[in-house]
Design an enzyme around this catalytic site. Structure first.
Site, PDB file in Angstrom:
ATOM      1  N   LYS A 156      -3.750   0.848 -12.988  1.00  0.00           N
ATOM      2  CA  LYS A 156      -4.637   0.620 -11.394  1.00  0.00           C
ATOM      3  C   LYS A 156      -4.664   2.409 -10.895  1.00  0.00           C
ATOM      4  CE  LYS A 156      -4.845  -1.276  -7.264  1.00  0.00           C
ATOM      5  NZ  LYS A 156      -4.062  -1.381  -6.121  1.00  0.00           N
TER       6      LYS A 156
ATOM      7  N   LYS B 198       1.091  -0.928  -0.986  1.00  0.00           N
ATOM      8  CA  LYS B 198       0.258   0.265   0.077  1.00  0.00           C
ATOM      9  C   LYS B 198       0.995   1.502  -0.200  1.00  0.00           C
ATOM     10  CE  LYS B 198      -2.970   1.029   3.475  1.00  0.00           C
ATOM     11  NZ  LYS B 198      -4.694   0.143   4.061  1.00  0.00           N
TER      12      LYS B 198
ATOM     13  N   ASP C 296      -7.236   4.561   4.730  1.00  0.00           N
ATOM     14  CA  ASP C 296      -8.093   3.466   5.126  1.00  0.00           C
ATOM     15  C   ASP C 296      -8.964   2.562   4.047  1.00  0.00           C
ATOM     16  OD1 ASP C 296      -8.622   1.311   7.532  1.00  0.00           O
ATOM     17  OD2 ASP C 296     -10.346   2.133   6.827  1.00  0.00           O
TER      18      ASP C 296
ATOM     19  N   ARG D  82      -7.700   4.318  -3.846  1.00  0.00           N
ATOM     20  CA  ARG D  82      -6.520   5.112  -3.557  1.00  0.00           C
ATOM     21  C   ARG D  82      -5.995   6.074  -4.553  1.00  0.00           C
ATOM     22  NH1 ARG D  82      -3.825   1.531  -2.590  1.00  0.00           N
ATOM     23  NH2 ARG D  82      -5.356   0.986  -0.647  1.00  0.00           N
TER      24      ARG D  82
HETATM   25  P1  IMP Z   1      -6.309  -1.016   5.895  1.00  0.00           P
HETATM   26  O1  IMP Z   1      -5.177  -1.758   5.886  1.00  0.00           O
HETATM   27  O2  IMP Z   1      -7.589  -1.488   6.686  1.00  0.00           O
HETATM   28  O3  IMP Z   1      -6.906  -0.002   5.157  1.00  0.00           O
HETATM   29  O4  IMP Z   1      -7.177  -3.067   4.777  1.00  0.00           O
HETATM   30  C1  IMP Z   1      -7.845  -3.103   4.047  1.00  0.00           C
HETATM   31  C2  IMP Z   1      -7.539  -4.034   3.081  1.00  0.00           C
HETATM   32  O5  IMP Z   1      -8.641  -3.850   1.735  1.00  0.00           O
HETATM   33  C3  IMP Z   1      -6.574  -4.821   3.113  1.00  0.00           C
HETATM   34  O6  IMP Z   1      -7.375  -6.089   3.527  1.00  0.00           O
HETATM   35  C4  IMP Z   1      -6.183  -4.454   2.198  1.00  0.00           C
HETATM   36  O7  IMP Z   1      -4.896  -5.775   1.357  1.00  0.00           O
HETATM   37  C5  IMP Z   1      -7.776  -4.389   1.360  1.00  0.00           C
HETATM   38  N1  IMP Z   1      -6.944  -3.914   0.275  1.00  0.00           N
HETATM   39  C6  IMP Z   1      -6.780  -1.905   0.110  1.00  0.00           C
HETATM   40  N2  IMP Z   1      -6.741  -1.602  -0.763  1.00  0.00           N
HETATM   41  C7  IMP Z   1      -6.616  -2.768  -2.079  1.00  0.00           C
HETATM   42  C8  IMP Z   1      -6.267  -2.847  -2.720  1.00  0.00           C
HETATM   43  O8  IMP Z   1      -5.716  -1.873  -3.770  1.00  0.00           O
HETATM   44  N3  IMP Z   1      -6.272  -3.658  -3.582  1.00  0.00           N
HETATM   45  C9  IMP Z   1      -6.411  -4.516  -2.972  1.00  0.00           C
HETATM   46  N4  IMP Z   1      -6.672  -5.261  -1.489  1.00  0.00           N
HETATM   47  C10 IMP Z   1      -6.770  -3.763  -0.681  1.00  0.00           C
END
Ligand code: IMP
Length: 199
Positions: A177, A12, A69, A183
């Site tokens: 992407k 990320k 988030d 994002r």
């Molecule tokens: P956070 O870190 O609490 O925001 O969790 C985000 C969740 O969504 C994690 O499981 C990430 O892998 C998933 N996620 C967020 N953005 C993406 C993306 O761009 N592609 C794939 N999974 C994502």
């Protein structure tokens, strides 16, 4: 302007840095800043969690911080897993475990009912000495659907099963992407707001 990036998720981080760089900003990771911390994400919305993360890091680092988030809202699951996307298959679930659980939950669900959106709330938090701190939250959405199986080998998280049209996030180049992603949209909105701010 240099920001602290309030996330420990390496993939990320890379995306956020890439998008911020394209907007002319620089961002330091927590590792580069020598900060080691786990932040409890106990908000009920992406926006609340983004604010919690950016505020915590900005106050520790005493510098502006940016957080993200994000998560998946799946129509057939009534908008779940939402803020629980990272923990969908359990507290320390791997990406593969999360994807397996999602594919199982949508087993035999027809294409027209597999709609989903990826959502990202990003927050800029600026600590202000002798004044009121500044915080800005922006949200971006990317509408798509959940595929029947993993497609592609790029990206991270749920990328292999998140489809936009007939292409998965995993199959897209970084530029493709970023141009349409939740994002990318959220950070570009934030970039527009930052352009009109004085720190
Ligand atoms: P956070 O870190 O609490 O925001 O969790 C985000 C969740 O969504 C994690 O499981 C990430 O892998 C998933 N996620 C967020 N953005 C993406 C993306 O761009 N592609 C794939 N999974 C994502």
């Amino acid at each position: 302007m240099i920001f602290a990036l309030a996330t420990n998720n390496a993939k990320k981080l890379k995306e956020i840095q890439r998008i911020l760089n394209a907007l002319g900003h620089d961002a330091k990771t927590l590792r580069e800043l020598g900060i080691e911390t786990e932040i409890e994400e106990n908000g009920t919305t992406f926006a609340e969690n983004a604010l919690i993360k950016a505020k915590t890091i900005a106050q520790i680092c005493k510098m502006p911080a940016i957080s993200d988030d994000s998560g998946l809202e799946v129509d057939f699951l009534g908008g779940a897993p939402g803020v629980y996307t990272a923990r969908y298959a359990g507290e320390n679930a791997t990406d593969d475990e999360n994807i397996d659980k999602l594919l199982a939950a949508l087993k035999d669900v027809p294409a027209e009912k597999r709609g989903a959106a990826f959502v990202s709330s990003v927050c800029l938090y600026v600590p202000v000495e002798n004044g009121e701190d500044i915080s800005v939250v922006c949200t971006g959405r990317c509408e798509g659907w959940i595929g029947y199986e993993r497609i592609g080998d790029g990206g991270f998280g749920y990328d292999p099963v998140f489809m936009v049209g007939d292409v998965s996030y995993s199959e897209m180049t970084a530029e493709e992407k970023d141009a349409i992603s939740h994002r990318g949209k959220a950070l570009r909105l934030l970039g527009e707001k930052m352009a009109n701010m004085t720190f």
